[in-house]
Design a protein around this motif. Structure first.
Motif, mmCIF file in Angstrom:
data_model
loop_
_atom_site.group_PDB
_atom_site.id
_atom_site.type_symbol
_atom_site.label_atom_id
_atom_site.label_comp_id
_atom_site.label_asym_id
_atom_site.label_seq_id
_atom_site.Cartn_x
_atom_site.Cartn_y
_atom_site.Cartn_z
ATOM 1 N N ARG A 98 0.795 -1.119 0.026
ATOM 2 C CA ARG A 98 -0.107 -0.103 -0.127
ATOM 3 C C ARG A 98 0.787 1.420 -0.105
ATOM 4 O O ARG A 98 2.028 1.180 -0.159
ATOM 5 C CB ARG A 98 -0.964 -0.199 1.233
ATOM 6 N N TYR A 99 0.335 2.406 0.010
ATOM 7 C CA TYR A 99 0.992 3.782 0.121
ATOM 8 C C TYR A 99 0.285 4.864 0.771
ATOM 9 O O TYR A 99 -0.971 4.729 0.961
ATOM 10 C CB TYR A 99 1.499 4.102 -1.315
ATOM 11 N N ASP A 100 1.204 5.725 1.230
ATOM 12 C CA ASP A 100 0.408 7.066 1.715
ATOM 13 C C ASP A 100 0.872 8.042 0.959
ATOM 14 O O ASP A 100 1.849 8.470 0.578
ATOM 15 C CB ASP A 100 1.336 6.996 3.298
ATOM 16 N N GLY A 101 -0.299 8.524 0.291
ATOM 17 C CA GLY A 101 0.064 9.865 -0.603
ATOM 18 C C GLY A 101 -1.409 10.361 -0.731
ATOM 19 O O GLY A 101 -2.384 9.886 -0.194
ATOM 20 N N LEU A 102 -1.518 11.450 -1.493
ATOM 21 C CA LEU A 102 -2.509 12.483 -1.897
ATOM 22 C C LEU A 102 -3.783 11.634 -2.523
ATOM 23 O O LEU A 102 -5.093 11.668 -2.197
ATOM 24 C CB LEU A 102 -2.097 13.618 -2.517
ATOM 25 N N SER A 103 -3.228 10.861 -3.464
ATOM 26 C CA SER A 103 -4.099 9.762 -4.304
ATOM 27 C C SER A 103 -4.792 8.822 -3.490
ATOM 28 O O SER A 103 -5.826 8.426 -4.062
ATOM 29 C CB SER A 103 -3.695 9.468 -5.543
ATOM 30 N N ALA A 104 -3.991 8.597 -2.213
ATOM 31 C CA ALA A 104 -4.664 7.474 -1.530
ATOM 32 C C ALA A 104 -5.673 8.180 -0.600
ATOM 33 O O ALA A 104 -6.586 7.324 -0.011
ATOM 34 C CB ALA A 104 -3.728 6.787 -0.368
ATOM 35 N N LEU A 105 -5.827 9.367 -0.512
ATOM 36 C CA LEU A 105 -6.668 10.028 0.405
ATOM 37 C C LEU A 105 -7.877 10.800 -0.509
ATOM 38 O O LEU A 105 -8.855 10.875 0.095
ATOM 39 C CB LEU A 105 -5.846 11.109 1.155
ATOM 40 N N LEU A 106 -7.614 11.334 -1.706
ATOM 41 C CA LEU A 106 -8.540 12.371 -2.304
ATOM 42 C C LEU A 106 -8.947 11.728 -3.575
ATOM 43 O O LEU A 106 -7.886 11.154 -4.487
ATOM 44 C CB LEU A 106 -7.984 13.686 -2.498
ATOM 45 N N LEU A 107 -10.017 12.062 -4.305
ATOM 46 C CA LEU A 107 -10.119 11.919 -5.542
ATOM 47 C C LEU A 107 -10.096 13.201 -6.516
ATOM 48 O O LEU A 107 -10.097 14.261 -5.902
ATOM 49 C CB LEU A 107 -11.521 11.484 -5.835
#
Length: 771
Positions: free
Chosen positions: A505-514
């Motif tokens: 998995r990853y932590d990043g902006l695209s993991a939080l936002l559409l």
């Protein structure tokens, strides 16, 4: 006639008396002038150090100058600043976090984040419900599988539902990436706090963070951390704390302790050695030379650099032996007679040549791309120049009229050792040269010459364990990150989808936002679904009126996609901004940082090829530092070869090419012998071993130089070489007591190098010259 003789004798005595008196007055005037100059210089240097003491750092990143692109450097700087300024807390009791922050000194933190300060956190999340939707939910909405699931959630209580159906009919907020994620930090709506679940103990750990204020005293921070731990122990609560500033404060505290401890112990041991060698308490006036030299080195470096690393100061404490070499060489010649200040003039040539060669050895560090070595070089050069002036101008005035006689307990073992070793030095020592070369070469070929920064850590074991526990519970990854240099949220998502075989998995902006486009697709999907009779029938079977269902669809369909700058302007903006490099969020194209959790052995050429296609790069910071160290090390080897050539030329001009070749051979063989022993003990050929050998070879040239000083008897030369080397060996050997492995490697390699150079220099001195 008798009266004439008496008159002439009286006249001669009168003139001689006045001449001596005049010379004495001139000498006193000169002495006062010298004392005044050195007193003024000392006062000025103390003032400089007092004013600049806060510029001493302990952050390891400040030691380096890594080869990255401007955007990569900007990303690293952002991550490092956050790591250096932010302190993070995890506790299984949320009330403990409130309690310990109440104990914090008023000016310690510029901001504290215990929980979201909204009266109702849902008021912040609700307008963002479309942008925060999980991508898995987005995919289900696209293929219409979402609506059957949502219909079941309306009648079952197991689903996470922050708002009632009248407020959020489709429970979009319940599918938020901040609330419905399997790993990492999640938001607890009831307490408005972030938390993480320990998969081993199944305990819930609440998260808090604080940002340090500017120019915080490191000791104040450590005192607060200690008080927080005591508070947790009293309440039997588990508390984990991490932050770059804490580690830096520990490094700095340990570094200062080690500097005082090793410097003081070195001073005592060297003092006892000198007292035995010279048999008078007046020899301790050398402390003035040591103190003045260190003031020169530290003040010069504080003026030359905006910031100075504590490790540079720790390593520079080993200069004690080199600093007093000038005085020892001079006083070895003056034993058993009254010291005259003018006798120092006979040492001028040998002093200047030694100063030039030794400072040139340190000066080579300035050609290295490593800022830390620049600092060591400047401290050392200023200190050695200060040692030269103090030894040549100040010390002779102080020791004028002294008499030095070696103690019997020192002299007898020393002379006996020379007598026993003389045949070996004369006949056999140079026959060992081929074996030394072979031994070192075989071990070097069998050794991994790559540096590994993880082996240089000096953190206590409990701190390392706490760091590992924090990373495991919070499931955070900051050691490696992917930098997408130009793109948007959708492009980052495509990149992560392409490398999904390499990461968990990853932590990043695209993991939080559409992205806005994806939000619009959801809006369009809801518009289409509102016309789908089968979907409407799902809700009608649950007892909802058709008008009520259509109103719910219309609420979603009437939403507007949120752009990044709109999201960053909300209360949650700072939490998202950490994944963006640019300070201007309105730019269409951004540089994004994401933190992937890699699968074992997943970094392959295929991964690099995918990243290159997206103009992205994987930055493994520890690996980059290790590679940088290795590059600098091999760069230093070439610098050392250049240094050997420079020394050979300088010695050739002074003594002739044949003697120069012999002297440099001793230094080179000593370096190889030291390297062989270091490798034999499994230390490895790291950057600090390399620079320890560079230092020892520069000092070794000083010893072979003294061996050629034929104004001294062979016995005096051996005495001077042995005593000077012992003072240096004591200083460098004490570095092995450090808790930092880098300092230990540096100290041991330098100690061995000096010891072998000493043996070689004594061998040169005792060689029987051909008739």
């Amino acid at each position: 006639m008798q009266n004439l003789y008496t008159f002439l004798a009286q006249d001669f005595w009168h003139k001689n008396y006045h001449t001596k008196n005049h010379n004495a007055k001139n000498h006193n005037t000169k002495k006062v002038f010298i004392y005044t100059i050195f007193a003024l210089l000392t006062s000025a240097m103390i003032a400089i150090i007092s004013l600049r003491i806060d510029s001493i750092q302990s952050d390891i990143y400040s030691l380096l100058e890594l080869d990255f692109s401007p955007t990569q450097k900007q990303a690293l700087q952002k991550i490092q600043q956050n790591f250096a300024k932010d302190i993070s807390f995890l506790s299984d009791d949320d009330t403990l976090l409130d309690e310990i922050f109440a104990l914090a000194p008023p000016n310690l933190f510029s901001s504290v984040k215990l929980k979201f300060d909204d009266s109702n956190i849902l008021d912040t999340l609700y307008p963002l419900r479309l942008a925060l939707l999980r991508y898995e939910t987005f995919s289900k909405i696209k293929n219409k599988a979402f609506f059957s699931q949502n219909a079941q959630e309306l009648v079952h209580s197991f689903a996470l539902r922050p708002l009632s159906p009248s407020q959020d009919f489709f429970n979009l907020l319940g599918h938020s990436s901040l609330l419905d994620n399997n790993k990492g930090l999640k938001l607890d709506i009831a307490s408005a706090r972030l938390y993480a679940l320990d998969n081993i103990t199944q305990k819930k750990y609440y998260f808090a963070s604080a940002r340090l204020a500017e120019n915080v005293n490191s000791q104040v921070l450590l005192d607060f951390i200690l008080e927080a731990r005591k508070t947790a122990e009293k309440s039997s609560t588990h508390l984990l704390i991490q932050g770059g500033a804490i580690f830096s404060a520990i490094y700095k505290q340990e570094g200062i302790k080690e500097s005082i401890y090793m410097g003081g112990l070195s001073f005592i041991l060297v003092g006892l050695l000198l007292f035995g060698a010279f048999g008078s308490m007046r020899i301790f006036w050398l402390a003035l030379v040591i103190g003045f030299s260190f003031l020169c080195g530290l003040s010069g470096a504080l003026l030359a650099f905006a910031h100075l690393h504590i490790l540079s100061i720790v390593i520079s404490t080993s200069l004690v032996g080199l600093i007093i070499d000038f005085a020892i060489h001079w006083l070895a010649k003056e034993r058993y007679k009254v010291v005259r200040s003018s006798s120092i003039l006979s040492m001028r040539r040998i002093f200047l040549l030694g100063l030039f060669i030794t400072t040139s050895g340190y000066g080579l560090f300035l050609l290295s791309p490593m800022p830390f070595l620049h600092q060591v070089a400047v401290i050392s050069i200023f200190a050695l120049v200060g040692a030269f002036f103090a030894s040549f101008f100040l010390l002779p005035q102080i020791l004028q009229g002294s008499v030095f006689v070696s103690k019997h307990a020192f002299r007898k073992p020393f002379l006996s050792a020379i007598k026993i070793a003389k045949p070996f030095f004369r006949k056999y020592i140079f026959w060992l040269a081929p074996f030394v070369v072979l031994f070192a070469s075989v071990l070097l070929l069998a050794t991994d010459t790559q540096d590994d920064i993880s082996k240089y850590s000096s953190l206590p074991k409990h701190s390392l364990q706490e760091l590992q526990d924090f990373a495991r519970i919070s499931d955070a990854s900051t050691q490696k990150f992917i930098l997408l240099e130009s793109g948007d949220i959708a492009l980052e998502r495509r990149l992560m989808n392409d490398i999904k075989d390499f990461i968990d998995r990853y932590d990043g902006l695209s993991a939080l936002l559409l992205s806005p486009k994806e939000q619009q697709e959801i809006i369009d999907s809801f518009k289409q679904a509102s016309k789908d009779k089968d979907i409407l029938r799902l809700y009608e079977h649950l007892g909802f009126e058709k008008s009520q269902i259509l109103d719910a669809f219309e609420k979603v369909a009437s939403l507007q996609p949120l752009h990044l700058e709109q999201i960053l302007s909300t209360r949650l903006g700072n939490d998202f901004a950490r994944f963006i490099i640019s300070a201007n969020p309105s730019l269409h194209s951004q540089s994004y940082i994401s933190f992937p959790h890699f699968k074992p052995l997943s970094q392959t050429d295929e991964l690099e090829a995918i990243l290159a296609k997206y103009n992205a790069s994987l930055i493994d910071f520890p690996k980059s530092i290790s590679e940088s160290f290795s590059t600098i090390k091999f760069n230093a080897i070439w610098l050392k070869i250049f240094g050997y050539i420079l020394a050979f030329i300088a010695l050739g001009v002074a003594f002739g090419l044949k003697k120069s070749a012999m002297m440099m051979s001793v230094v080179l063989l000593s370096t190889l012998a030291s390297l062989g022993i270091v490798l034999g003990f499994g230390i490895g050929f790291n950057i600090f071993v390399a620079f320890g050998l560079i230092i020892s070879s520069a000092v070794g040239i000083d010893y072979v130089l003294l061996a050629q000083n034929h104004s001294l008897s062979p016995k005096d030369r051996v005495f001077g070489i042995a005593l000077a080397s012992l003072t240096s060996i004591i200083s460098f050997c004490l570095l092995s007591l450090s808790h930092t492995q880098a300092v230990v490697a540096f100290g041991l390699s330098a100690t061995l190098g000096m010891a072998f150079c000493t043996l070689g220099a004594i061998a040169l001195t005792l060689q029987i010259p051909k008739s």
